[in-house]
Design a protein around this motif. Structure first.
Motif, PDB file in Angstrom:
ATOM      1  N   LEU A 106       0.789  -1.256   0.086  1.00 20.91           N
ATOM      2  CA  LEU A 106      -0.058  -0.037   0.065  1.00 20.91           C
ATOM      3  C   LEU A 106       0.899   1.272  -0.201  1.00 20.91           C
ATOM      4  CD1 LEU A 106      -2.541   1.654   0.372  1.00 20.91           C
ATOM      5  CD2 LEU A 106      -2.720   1.239   2.767  1.00 20.91           C
ATOM      6  N   ASN A 109       2.671   1.821  -3.228  1.00 18.96           N
ATOM      7  CA  ASN A 109       1.950   2.351  -4.111  1.00 18.96           C
ATOM      8  C   ASN A 109       1.403   3.736  -3.935  1.00 18.96           C
ATOM      9  OD1 ASN A 109       1.797  -0.134  -5.588  1.00 18.96           O
ATOM     10  ND2 ASN A 109      -0.071  -0.789  -4.588  1.00 18.96           N
ATOM     11  N   LEU A 110       1.091   4.161  -2.748  1.00 19.70           N
ATOM     12  CA  LEU A 110       0.766   5.896  -2.497  1.00 19.70           C
ATOM     13  C   LEU A 110       2.239   6.839  -3.225  1.00 19.70           C
ATOM     14  CD1 LEU A 110      -0.627   5.585   0.951  1.00 19.70           C
ATOM     15  CD2 LEU A 110      -1.947   6.005  -1.525  1.00 19.70           C
ATOM     16  N   MET A 113       2.384   6.603  -6.991  1.00 15.01           N
ATOM     17  CA  MET A 113       1.163   7.346  -7.321  1.00 15.01           C
ATOM     18  C   MET A 113       1.606   8.967  -7.355  1.00 15.01           C
ATOM     19  SD  MET A 113      -1.237   5.649  -8.728  1.00 15.01           S
ATOM     20  CE  MET A 113       0.216   4.798  -9.438  1.00 15.01           C
ATOM     21  N   ASP A 219      -6.654   6.676   0.011  1.00 16.61           N
ATOM     22  CA  ASP A 219      -6.099   5.340   0.473  1.00 16.61           C
ATOM     23  C   ASP A 219      -7.404   4.526   0.753  1.00 16.61           C
ATOM     24  OD1 ASP A 219      -5.595   3.571   2.270  1.00 16.61           O
ATOM     25  OD2 ASP A 219      -4.130   4.645   3.317  1.00 16.61           O
ATOM     26  N   PHE A 238      -6.550   8.435  -8.796  1.00 12.58           N
ATOM     27  CA  PHE A 238      -5.899   7.387  -8.273  1.00 12.58           C
ATOM     28  C   PHE A 238      -6.358   6.952  -6.871  1.00 12.58           C
ATOM     29  CE2 PHE A 238      -3.121  10.449  -6.237  1.00 12.58           C
ATOM     30  CZ  PHE A 238      -2.715   9.865  -5.007  1.00 12.58           C
ATOM     31  N   CYS A 240      -5.404   3.420  -3.863  1.00 10.56           N
ATOM     32  CA  CYS A 240      -4.735   2.537  -3.580  1.00 10.56           C
ATOM     33  C   CYS A 240      -5.283   1.627  -2.233  1.00 10.56           C
ATOM     34  CB  CYS A 240      -3.145   2.623  -3.105  1.00 10.56           C
ATOM     35  SG  CYS A 240      -2.423   3.774  -4.340  1.00 10.56           S
ATOM     36  N   TRP A 241      -5.055   0.428  -2.160  1.00  9.81           N
ATOM     37  CA  TRP A 241      -5.743  -0.310  -1.235  1.00  9.81           C
ATOM     38  C   TRP A 241      -4.705  -1.596  -0.577  1.00  9.81           C
ATOM     39  CZ3 TRP A 241      -7.792   0.129  -5.861  1.00  9.81           C
ATOM     40  CH2 TRP A 241      -7.893  -0.695  -6.712  1.00  9.81           C
ATOM     41  N   CYS A 242      -4.673  -1.910   0.727  1.00  6.35           N
ATOM     42  CA  CYS A 242      -4.113  -3.118   0.851  1.00  6.35           C
ATOM     43  C   CYS A 242      -5.201  -4.412   0.709  1.00  6.35           C
ATOM     44  CB  CYS A 242      -3.679  -3.249   2.200  1.00  6.35           C
ATOM     45  SG  CYS A 242      -4.936  -2.825   3.490  1.00  6.35           S
ATOM     46  N   ALA A 255      -0.863  -5.410  -2.630  1.00  3.94           N
ATOM     47  CA  ALA A 255      -1.867  -4.470  -2.584  1.00  3.94           C
ATOM     48  C   ALA A 255      -2.571  -4.218  -4.003  1.00  3.94           C
ATOM     49  CB  ALA A 255      -1.178  -3.204  -2.223  1.00  3.94           C
ATOM     50  N   CYS A 257      -4.058  -1.284  -6.787  1.00  5.35           N
ATOM     51  CA  CYS A 257      -4.003   0.075  -7.347  1.00  5.35           C
ATOM     52  C   CYS A 257      -4.876   0.693  -8.363  1.00  5.35           C
ATOM     53  CB  CYS A 257      -2.580   0.460  -7.687  1.00  5.35           C
ATOM     54  SG  CYS A 257      -2.112   2.097  -7.875  1.00  5.35           S
TER      55      CYS A 257
END
Length: 431
Positions: A106, A109-110, A113, A219, A238, A240-242, A255, A257
């Motif tokens: 996660l 990915n943040l 992004m 998120d 965009f 993002c998530w776990c 994760a 995206c």
């Protein structure tokens, strides 16, 4: 719906529950006496779907028998394995399949992004997050601001609750974006706030942010698999998530995206590139001119860990078997509504529920605080939480004083909810 304060009512609800049998598709932790735990910690780590274990074992067998040929052989070859998750991810977040990808973790990915969507200038350099953001998000934002040569004291814009309140008011968030919008480069907020369980109005935030010229990302750690979303229609840039909370894919699992298709063909968009994001038709020509895939896959770096993807596939197939996110949300509203009813009718003077009561602004999680006794003992809440654990309830504690519990529709029952409240009442009476 009308709830009743009785075990008989809980058992009747379980008998009528069309998703009740899905519980049998999960491994439920046991207490020392062999009874099932009351597991209410899916907001932190979801339970193991039996299909996840089966699918991981299948790939281990594939590796043992085929070696490197497993990349191209069998029903689920490894090289395109992440593509087998796209439909499930897209259904969960309201996206097109080409807008989602399984990759990294996660916070990584943040960061990736923000490389693309945080492009600060001298006049537009702020990132808007909530004051009590999950620490990893705060660290990521702060470090990105510093990386670009700005001062977090000037460039990190914090939205917070009013004095004496726990929740962020929508009108305050709107007012702040209206006031500061011309200086905000990026709005990055949670879909569901981890501490209070408050759901943010992502559609309204995105529309307002775009009207002010801001990029908008979310998120979704506590939102994916919990609430219904429509990221594509909302025009979110965009997200993002776990996958280890409500998506039940194992600790530290790969994760997800989302990148809106509006950005897919912009080959000049800055990004940190890797070969798994390169055009698939020429990837193995091993040329050193990067040509991004025109999908969310362009943000991939390396081939992902297949064993983790296999667990995610098992979880997504279990969600599909349950009827998808809409069916899960329908049961979730009943489960959490039942818990809220029991708490507010049986022990209203001893528990405060931080999570909003309006369905639009709440998910599976309820965040509870134990009211202090006449001694104003600040450790009372933690003692009550420990007593819950000793009695077979698994929730989680977040400092300074919140007990988080989440009845998850895939594997929790109405009887679980009833048992929890009975155990909580006893813990409060004795602590």
């Amino acid at each position: 719906m009308q709830f009743e304060n009785s075990l008989e009512f809980a058992e009747k609800m379980d008998q009528q529950d069309p998703l009740a049998a899905i519980r049998n598709d999960f491994a439920i932790p046991k207490m020392d006496n062999g009874d099932d735990e009351v597991y209410l910690c899916g907001n932190s780590l979801g339970l193991q779907p039996k299909l996840a274990a089966e699918y991981v074992q299948r790939e281990l067998a594939q590796w043992a028998s085929l070696g490197v040929k497993g990349h191209f052989s069998g029903d689920f070859p490894w090289m395109p394995y992440h593509e087998f998750l796209s439909e499930g991810f897209a259904d969960l977040v309201g996206a097109k399949t080409e807008e989602v990808v399984a990759m990294n973790t996660l916070t990584a990915n943040l960061h990736f992004m923000m490389v693309s969507f945080y492009r600060p200038t001298e006049t537009r350099h702020k990132i808007l997050i909530e004051e009590h953001a999950f620490p990893s998000d705060h660290y990521a934002v702060e470090s990105q601001i510093k990386f670009h040569g700005f001062d977090p004291k000037e460039s990190m814009l914090l939205i917070k609750p009013r004095a004496g309140e726990d929740l962020i008011r929508n009108e305050d968030l709107i007012e702040l974006i209206e006031k500061e919008g011309e200086s905000i480069a990026l709005i990055m907020l949670p879909g569901v706030q981890y501490y209070t369980g408050q759901v943010f109005d992502m559609q309204a935030i995105t529309q307002l942010g775009h009207a002010k010229g801001c990029k908008v990302g979310f998120d979704l750690a506590h939102a994916a698999g919990n609430i219904v979303m429509n990221l594509h229609d909302w025009q979110v840039d965009f997200a993002c998530w776990c996958t280890y909370k409500y998506l039940n894919s194992g600790p530290g699992s790969v994760a997800g995206c989302f990148v809106h298709e509006n950005h897919h063909k912009d080959e000049d968009l800055p990004r940190f590139a890797g070969w798994w994001g390169h055009d698939k038709s020429t990837r193995f020509k091993m040329e050193n001119t990067f040509k991004p895939i025109h999908s969310a896959e362009a943000w991939q770096l390396s081939n992902p860990p297949v064993l983790s993807l296999a667990a995610i596939r098992g979880s997504l197939d279990t969600i599909k078997k349950a009827g998808g996110i809409n069916a899960l949300r329908e049961k979730s509203l009943k489960l959490t509504g039942f818990m809220r009813h029991l708490l507010t009718t049986q022990i209203p003077e001893r528990i405060t529920i931080l999570t909003p009561s309006e369905e639009k602004y709440s998910g599976s999680q309820l965040s509870l605080t134990v009211r202090l006794n006449e001694k104003d003992d600040p450790e009372r809440g933690k003692r009550v939480f420990t007593a819950l654990e000793d009695a077979g309830v698994t929730g989680d504690w977040r400092y300074p004083n919140v007990i988080r519990v989440a009845p998850v529709p895939q594997y929790n029952s109405f009887k679980d909810v009833y048992r929890f409240v009975e155990i909580l009442k006893n813990a409060i009476d004795n602590h």
